[in-house]
Design a protein around this motif. Sequence first.
Motif, PDB file in Angstrom:
ATOM      1  N   ALA A  11       5.701  -4.714 -18.555  1.00 38.44           N
ATOM      2  CA  ALA A  11       6.366  -3.425 -18.342  1.00 38.44           C
ATOM      3  C   ALA A  11       5.642  -2.348 -19.138  1.00 38.44           C
ATOM      4  CB  ALA A  11       7.826  -3.506 -18.780  1.00 38.44           C
ATOM      5  N   GLY A  12       5.716  -1.135 -18.617  1.00 38.82           N
ATOM      6  CA  GLY A  12       5.145   0.012 -19.296  1.00 38.82           C
ATOM      7  C   GLY A  12       5.957   1.249 -18.970  1.00 38.82           C
ATOM      8  N   ARG A  13       5.512   2.375 -19.496  1.00 36.87           N
ATOM      9  CA  ARG A  13       6.187   3.647 -19.239  1.00 36.87           C
ATOM     10  C   ARG A  13       5.126   4.681 -18.879  1.00 36.87           C
ATOM     11  NH1 ARG A  13      11.270   5.203 -20.113  1.00 36.87           N
ATOM     12  NH2 ARG A  13      11.641   3.404 -21.439  1.00 36.87           N
ATOM     13  N   VAL A  14       5.405   5.471 -17.838  1.00 36.47           N
ATOM     14  CA  VAL A  14       4.469   6.499 -17.387  1.00 36.47           C
ATOM     15  C   VAL A  14       4.405   7.625 -18.414  1.00 36.47           C
ATOM     16  CG1 VAL A  14       3.991   8.206 -15.580  1.00 36.47           C
ATOM     17  CG2 VAL A  14       4.876   5.948 -14.945  1.00 36.47           C
ATOM     18  N   THR A  15       3.171   7.965 -18.828  1.00 34.23           N
ATOM     19  CA  THR A  15       2.958   9.070 -19.760  1.00 34.23           C
ATOM     20  C   THR A  15       2.186  10.217 -19.105  1.00 34.23           C
ATOM     21  OG1 THR A  15       0.999   7.954 -20.638  1.00 34.23           O
ATOM     22  CG2 THR A  15       3.075   7.616 -21.818  1.00 34.23           C
ATOM     23  N   GLY A  16       1.673   9.978 -17.915  1.00 30.96           N
ATOM     24  CA  GLY A  16       0.990  10.993 -17.111  1.00 30.96           C
ATOM     25  C   GLY A  16       1.245  10.653 -15.657  1.00 30.96           C
ATOM     26  N   GLY A  21      -3.388   9.675  -4.720  1.00 29.48           N
ATOM     27  CA  GLY A  21      -4.411  10.677  -4.960  1.00 29.48           C
ATOM     28  C   GLY A  21      -4.514  11.128  -6.401  1.00 29.48           C
ATOM     29  N   LEU A  22      -3.694  10.569  -7.277  1.00 38.83           N
ATOM     30  CA  LEU A  22      -3.704  10.928  -8.695  1.00 38.83           C
ATOM     31  C   LEU A  22      -4.105   9.730  -9.543  1.00 38.83           C
ATOM     32  CD1 LEU A  22      -0.226  12.720  -8.988  1.00 38.83           C
ATOM     33  CD2 LEU A  22      -2.466  13.812  -8.778  1.00 38.83           C
ATOM     34  N   VAL A  23      -4.789   9.985 -10.632  1.00 38.13           N
ATOM     35  CA  VAL A  23      -5.003   8.956 -11.644  1.00 38.13           C
ATOM     36  C   VAL A  23      -4.080   9.323 -12.782  1.00 38.13           C
ATOM     37  CG1 VAL A  23      -6.631   7.872 -13.216  1.00 38.13           C
ATOM     38  CG2 VAL A  23      -7.398   8.616 -10.960  1.00 38.13           C
ATOM     39  N   GLY A  24      -3.050   8.528 -12.975  1.00 32.99           N
ATOM     40  CA  GLY A  24      -2.080   8.799 -14.019  1.00 32.99           C
ATOM     41  C   GLY A  24      -2.356   7.962 -15.247  1.00 32.99           C
ATOM     42  N   HIS A  36      -2.734   2.757 -24.061  1.00 34.10           N
ATOM     43  CA  HIS A  36      -2.713   3.587 -22.857  1.00 34.10           C
ATOM     44  C   HIS A  36      -3.716   3.048 -21.841  1.00 34.10           C
ATOM     45  CE1 HIS A  36      -0.216   6.957 -24.268  1.00 34.10           C
ATOM     46  NE2 HIS A  36      -0.624   6.544 -25.460  1.00 34.10           N
ATOM     47  N   PHE A  37      -3.336   3.114 -20.566  1.00 38.27           N
ATOM     48  CA  PHE A  37      -4.193   2.675 -19.475  1.00 38.27           C
ATOM     49  C   PHE A  37      -4.185   3.719 -18.374  1.00 38.27           C
ATOM     50  CE2 PHE A  37      -2.900  -1.105 -21.662  1.00 38.27           C
ATOM     51  CZ  PHE A  37      -4.017  -1.923 -21.632  1.00 38.27           C
ATOM     52  N   LEU A  38      -5.322   3.879 -17.684  1.00 40.86           N
ATOM     53  CA  LEU A  38      -5.354   4.692 -16.478  1.00 40.86           C
ATOM     54  C   LEU A  38      -4.529   3.954 -15.438  1.00 40.86           C
ATOM     55  CD1 LEU A  38      -9.140   5.618 -16.348  1.00 40.86           C
ATOM     56  CD2 LEU A  38      -7.240   6.992 -17.207  1.00 40.86           C
ATOM     57  N   ALA A  39      -3.767   4.683 -14.641  1.00 40.36           N
ATOM     58  CA  ALA A  39      -2.843   4.016 -13.719  1.00 40.36           C
ATOM     59  C   ALA A  39      -2.909   4.607 -12.319  1.00 40.36           C
ATOM     60  CB  ALA A  39      -1.422   4.110 -14.252  1.00 40.36           C
ATOM     61  N   HIS A  40      -2.850   3.713 -11.349  1.00 39.37           N
ATOM     62  CA  HIS A  40      -2.766   4.066  -9.936  1.00 39.37           C
ATOM     63  C   HIS A  40      -1.495   3.423  -9.383  1.00 39.37           C
ATOM     64  CE1 HIS A  40      -6.973   5.407  -9.764  1.00 39.37           C
ATOM     65  NE2 HIS A  40      -7.219   4.391 -10.582  1.00 39.37           N
ATOM     66  N   PRO A  41      -0.879   4.045  -8.379  1.00 44.50           N
ATOM     67  CA  PRO A  41       0.291   3.418  -7.759  1.00 44.50           C
ATOM     68  C   PRO A  41      -0.148   2.325  -6.792  1.00 44.50           C
ATOM     69  CG  PRO A  41      -0.212   5.448  -6.615  1.00 44.50           C
ATOM     70  CD  PRO A  41      -1.183   5.343  -7.775  1.00 44.50           C
ATOM     71  N   VAL A  42       0.659   1.278  -6.636  1.00 38.99           N
ATOM     72  CA  VAL A  42       0.358   0.294  -5.606  1.00 38.99           C
ATOM     73  C   VAL A  42       0.545   0.961  -4.249  1.00 38.99           C
ATOM     74  CG1 VAL A  42       0.933  -1.715  -7.005  1.00 38.99           C
ATOM     75  CG2 VAL A  42       2.691  -0.673  -5.593  1.00 38.99           C
ATOM     76  N   HIS A  43      -0.125   0.456  -3.237  1.00 35.56           N
ATOM     77  CA  HIS A  43      -0.058   1.021  -1.891  1.00 35.56           C
ATOM     78  C   HIS A  43       1.399   1.125  -1.430  1.00 35.56           C
ATOM     79  CE1 HIS A  43      -1.437   2.088   2.074  1.00 35.56           C
ATOM     80  NE2 HIS A  43      -0.608   1.184   2.578  1.00 35.56           N
ATOM     81  N   GLY A  44       1.747   2.269  -0.894  1.00 34.35           N
ATOM     82  CA  GLY A  44       3.106   2.479  -0.394  1.00 34.35           C
ATOM     83  C   GLY A  44       4.069   3.025  -1.430  1.00 34.35           C
ATOM     84  N   THR A  45       3.590   3.187  -2.657  1.00 32.38           N
ATOM     85  CA  THR A  45       4.432   3.730  -3.722  1.00 32.38           C
ATOM     86  C   THR A  45       4.240   5.244  -3.773  1.00 32.38           C
ATOM     87  OG1 THR A  45       4.200   1.719  -5.033  1.00 32.38           O
ATOM     88  CG2 THR A  45       4.886   3.683  -6.212  1.00 32.38           C
ATOM     89  N   PRO A  61      -9.900  -4.756 -15.823  1.00 40.38           N
ATOM     90  CA  PRO A  61     -10.452  -4.485 -17.150  1.00 40.38           C
ATOM     91  C   PRO A  61     -11.547  -3.432 -17.083  1.00 40.38           C
ATOM     92  CG  PRO A  61     -10.293  -6.844 -16.740  1.00 40.38           C
ATOM     93  CD  PRO A  61     -10.015  -6.154 -15.442  1.00 40.38           C
ATOM     94  N   PRO A  62     -11.696  -2.606 -18.110  1.00 38.18           N
ATOM     95  CA  PRO A  62     -10.955  -2.761 -19.356  1.00 38.18           C
ATOM     96  C   PRO A  62      -9.700  -1.903 -19.456  1.00 38.18           C
ATOM     97  CG  PRO A  62     -12.775  -1.259 -19.721  1.00 38.18           C
ATOM     98  CD  PRO A  62     -12.844  -1.689 -18.261  1.00 38.18           C
ATOM     99  N   ARG A  63      -9.540  -0.808 -18.674  1.00 37.94           N
ATOM    100  CA  ARG A  63      -8.442   0.129 -18.953  1.00 37.94           C
ATOM    101  C   ARG A  63      -7.713   0.635 -17.717  1.00 37.94           C
ATOM    102  NH1 ARG A  63      -7.278  -0.824 -23.688  1.00 37.94           N
ATOM    103  NH2 ARG A  63      -5.988   0.997 -23.758  1.00 37.94           N
ATOM    104  N   THR A  64      -7.719  -0.096 -16.608  1.00 43.08           N
ATOM    105  CA  THR A  64      -7.082   0.397 -15.387  1.00 43.08           C
ATOM    106  C   THR A  64      -6.029  -0.580 -14.897  1.00 43.08           C
ATOM    107  OG1 THR A  64      -9.119   1.531 -14.763  1.00 43.08           O
ATOM    108  CG2 THR A  64      -7.504   1.186 -13.019  1.00 43.08           C
ATOM    109  N   VAL A  65      -4.881  -0.035 -14.485  1.00 41.66           N
ATOM    110  CA  VAL A  65      -3.809  -0.857 -13.938  1.00 41.66           C
ATOM    111  C   VAL A  65      -3.269  -0.220 -12.656  1.00 41.66           C
ATOM    112  CG1 VAL A  65      -3.072  -1.879 -16.132  1.00 41.66           C
ATOM    113  CG2 VAL A  65      -2.069   0.291 -15.404  1.00 41.66           C
ATOM    114  N   TYR A  66      -2.718  -1.057 -11.799  1.00 40.24           N
ATOM    115  CA  TYR A  66      -1.950  -0.608 -10.635  1.00 40.24           C
ATOM    116  C   TYR A  66      -0.500  -0.942 -10.937  1.00 40.24           C
ATOM    117  CZ  TYR A  66      -6.059   0.411  -7.877  1.00 40.24           C
ATOM    118  OH  TYR A  66      -7.215   0.973  -7.405  1.00 40.24           O
ATOM    119  N   VAL A  67       0.395   0.026 -10.702  1.00 41.45           N
ATOM    120  CA  VAL A  67       1.785  -0.133 -11.109  1.00 41.45           C
ATOM    121  C   VAL A  67       2.753   0.235  -9.997  1.00 41.45           C
ATOM    122  CG1 VAL A  67       1.264   0.305 -13.551  1.00 41.45           C
ATOM    123  CG2 VAL A  67       1.895   2.215 -12.078  1.00 41.45           C
ATOM    124  N   MET A  68       3.993  -0.230 -10.173  1.00 42.21           N
ATOM    125  CA  MET A  68       5.107   0.155  -9.313  1.00 42.21           C
ATOM    126  C   MET A  68       6.325   0.337 -10.191  1.00 42.21           C
ATOM    127  SD  MET A  68       5.987  -3.528  -7.542  1.00 42.21           S
ATOM    128  CE  MET A  68       7.583  -3.072  -6.926  1.00 42.21           C
TER     129      MET A  68
END
Length: 73
Positions: A11-16, A21-24, A36-45, A61-68
Amino acid sequence: MGDDVDMVGMAGRVTGTVGPGLVGEVIVRIRGGAEHFLAHPVHGTGRLPVGTVVTVVEYLPPRTVYVMAAYDN
């Protein structure tokens, strides 16, 4: 920093804002601290605003995640 940590399901919390179309950014408690990790939404989110609790679905790795969103709002 080891990249052998399995972040999927953490689990994490969005900080950006994360959205199509956004890199959060998200913060995840890991390795005895919070990182902190760069974050993209999973498809359809849609857009995930700051403060949203998320689940990591994929880790690049090293600093990117896909989240929902962890919870339905």
